[in-house]
Design an enzyme around this catalytic site. Structure first.
Site, PDB file in Angstrom:
ATOM      1  N   HIS A  68       0.871  -1.178   0.000  1.00 25.65           N
ATOM      2  CA  HIS A  68       0.000   0.000   0.000  1.00 25.65           C
ATOM      3  C   HIS A  68       0.907   1.228   0.000  1.00 25.65           C
ATOM      4  CE1 HIS A  68      -2.938   3.014   1.250  1.00 25.65           C
ATOM      5  NE2 HIS A  68      -3.912   2.127   1.070  1.00 25.65           N
ATOM      6  N   THR A 141      -6.574  23.490 -51.942  1.00 24.82           N
ATOM      7  CA  THR A 141      -7.663  22.695 -51.374  1.00 24.82           C
ATOM      8  C   THR A 141      -7.595  21.311 -52.000  1.00 24.82           C
ATOM      9  OG1 THR A 141      -9.240  23.484 -53.056  1.00 24.82           O
ATOM     10  CG2 THR A 141      -9.138  24.702 -50.983  1.00 24.82           C
ATOM     11  N   HIS A 142      -7.769  20.281 -51.202  1.00 24.80           N
ATOM     12  CA  HIS A 142      -7.598  18.887 -51.641  1.00 24.80           C
ATOM     13  C   HIS A 142      -6.168  18.636 -52.132  1.00 24.80           C
ATOM     14  CE1 HIS A 142     -12.006  18.304 -51.510  1.00 24.80           C
ATOM     15  NE2 HIS A 142     -12.058  19.519 -52.053  1.00 24.80           N
ATOM     16  N   SER A 264      20.981   8.034 -43.533  1.00 20.01           N
ATOM     17  CA  SER A 264      22.220   7.267 -43.416  1.00 20.01           C
ATOM     18  C   SER A 264      22.726   6.802 -44.776  1.00 20.01           C
ATOM     19  CB  SER A 264      21.992   6.047 -42.511  1.00 20.01           C
ATOM     20  OG  SER A 264      21.033   5.173 -43.097  1.00 20.01           O
ATOM     21  N   LYS A 269      19.525  14.242 -48.489  1.00 18.35           N
ATOM     22  CA  LYS A 269      18.192  14.336 -47.907  1.00 18.35           C
ATOM     23  C   LYS A 269      18.123  15.392 -46.797  1.00 18.35           C
ATOM     24  CE  LYS A 269      15.055  12.155 -48.571  1.00 18.35           C
ATOM     25  NZ  LYS A 269      14.718  10.827 -48.019  1.00 18.35           N
ATOM     26  N   GLU A 276       7.402  15.772 -38.546  1.00 18.06           N
ATOM     27  CA  GLU A 276       6.893  14.403 -38.472  1.00 18.06           C
ATOM     28  C   GLU A 276       6.783  13.938 -37.019  1.00 18.06           C
ATOM     29  OE1 GLU A 276       8.588  12.657 -42.720  1.00 18.06           O
ATOM     30  OE2 GLU A 276       9.902  12.715 -40.966  1.00 18.06           O
TER      31      GLU A 276
END
Length: 435
Positions: A68, A141-142, A264, A269, A276
């Protein structure tokens, strides 16, 4: 929560050391108030307040024979007191008088940190919006080019979403800054409302108006839900930044350090990893809402099914939200805006983004609406398929299109109302701006 997604100022609130320190402060204050009311001896209250909190290892050792946590905490703490004082510790209280009052303090302090961070995110978004008020980019849009907009307007939309979360969190702060010193099943049979009122006032909390044995868990669910909504607004921001960083778009770029390495395998990149990450953390915040809602319904005056859940979702949600908001602020503050690329993308459709102006011009000149729409639509389709200028295709249909309508600012003539609203809200937040 793993260390990767926490900031020390938030994580400190949820440590075991901080939890036990809050319990010591609550017990000490209860003893002092009880002594003032003649319930326990004043000497005992003084000794209780002067006794340092227990070591975590001592609490865990005591828990091996008690199973407890609160009783183990009390045993480890009171072993340093003389018996004539130790017997007055926790007098008339039940475990959750301590646990939930301490939790109210933790949630209040955590919300204060998130509020401060969210206010800063709002201010940074508003500042960058005003900085780029005259930066024109294509609206989509879209995912498809629609009509020109101000990049500042895009950021203002995100700023006002964060501002709405500030309103929600301010209300949530009142909901969670609550405690109870009402005894078993909340009937004040072994304590008094007067003692409760003085203790909670001293802690800066309000009382659960109709306690059971615990503070009602809809309060906690409200907190987790509000944090998830804030997280979704940050996700909206981060998703927009991800989309605008795609190679084909390249209108913005996250701030990078000199140590940045994106892949890597592929040295070229430059991935939107911060954005993200912010989107991923929003998923965790949303997932915790369901668990918090499950904790609202307890058996009768209480059960313990909520305890294991909230030990995870409350600190995790507070840590995640605070990390997410502070990281988003850093992202927006250092965001690189490629205005040349925005201008280039405005011309990507060879003028087709001005189709509404052509269509409206024809209707103003007396052409039937459906015919005008179809004519402009067909000219736009030919421009797309043949790689020609939209205005040239209109000319083939005998439409004298006013070239001034191709100015992006035609779409933005009355938009200063949004900038005015942004200035007004910044002033309400205590930030001085120039009109």
């Amino acid at each position: 929560m793993i260390d990767r997604y926490v900031r020390p100022e938030m994580s400190r609130i949820w440590t075991e050391e901080a939890t036990f320190a809050r319990w010591v402060a609550i017990e000490s204050l209860v003893a002092r108030v009880q002594a003032e009311h003649g319930i326990i001896p004043a000497e005992a209250a003084e000794t209780i307040a002067a006794t340092p909190g227990p070591d975590i290892s001592d609490v865990r050792e005591a828990e091996r024979t008690r199973d407890h946590e609160v009783l183990s905490f009390l045993a480890a703490w009171t072993k340093a007191m003389p018996d004539e004082s130790a017997r007055w510790v926790h007098h008339g209280l039940t475990s959750y008088d301590l646990v939930d009052t301490g939790l109210g303090l933790a949630m209040r302090d955590a919300v204060d940190l998130v509020l401060d961070a969210a206010r800063e995110l709002y201010r940074v978004l508003a500042r960058r919006a005003l900085e780029h008020w005259d930066t024109i980019c294509v609206g989509r849009t879209h995912g498809i080019h629609a009509e020109p907009i101000r990049f500042g307007h895009k950021l203002a939309t995100l700023a006002f979403a964060v501002d709405r979360s500030l309103t929600r969190l301010s209300a949530v702060r009142e909901s969670v800054a609550v405690g109870t010193i009402s005894g078993a099943v909340g009937t004040y049979a072994t304590t008094t409302p007067a003692v409760e009122a003085e203790v909670l006032a001293g802690l800066g909390l309000t009382a659960e108006p109709a306690p059971t044995q615990v503070v009602c868990r809809d309060r906690h669910a409200e907190l987790v839900a509000a944090l998830a909504v804030l997280g979704a607004s940050v996700e909206q921001l981060a998703l927009e930044m991800r989309l605008l960083q795609r190679t084909e778009v390249a209108e913005v770029e996250e701030p990078r350090t000199s140590a940045y390495q994106g892949s890597s395998a592929m040295p070229h990149k430059r991935n939107p990893t911060t954005s993200e990450r912010l989107c991923g953390l929003a998923r965790l915040l949303r997932a915790n809402v369901g668990a918090a809602l499950e904790d609202v319904a307890l058996w009768h005056e209480r059960d313990l099914a909520h305890s294991s859940v909230e030990r995870v979702v409350l600190p995790d949600s507070c840590n995640l939200a605070y990390y997410q908001v502070t990281a988003a602020t850093e992202l927006v503050d250092g965001l690189v805006v490629n205005t040349d690329r925005m201008a280039e993308n405005l011309g990507a459709t060879r003028g087709r983004i001005f189709s509404a102006q052509a269509y409206l011009q024809m209707t103003r000149n007396g052409v039937e609406r459906e015919h005008a729409y179809r004519t402009v639509q067909q000219a736009s389709l030919r421009s797309l398929q043949q790689g020609t200028q939209f205005a040239d295709e209109l000319g083939k249909d005998g439409i004298a299109f006013d070239e001034s309508a191709l100015d992006p600012k035609v779409f933005l003539q009355d938009e200063d109302v949004v900038r005015t609203r942004l200035h007004e809200r910044l002033r309400e937040h205590g930030t001085v701006t120039r009109p």
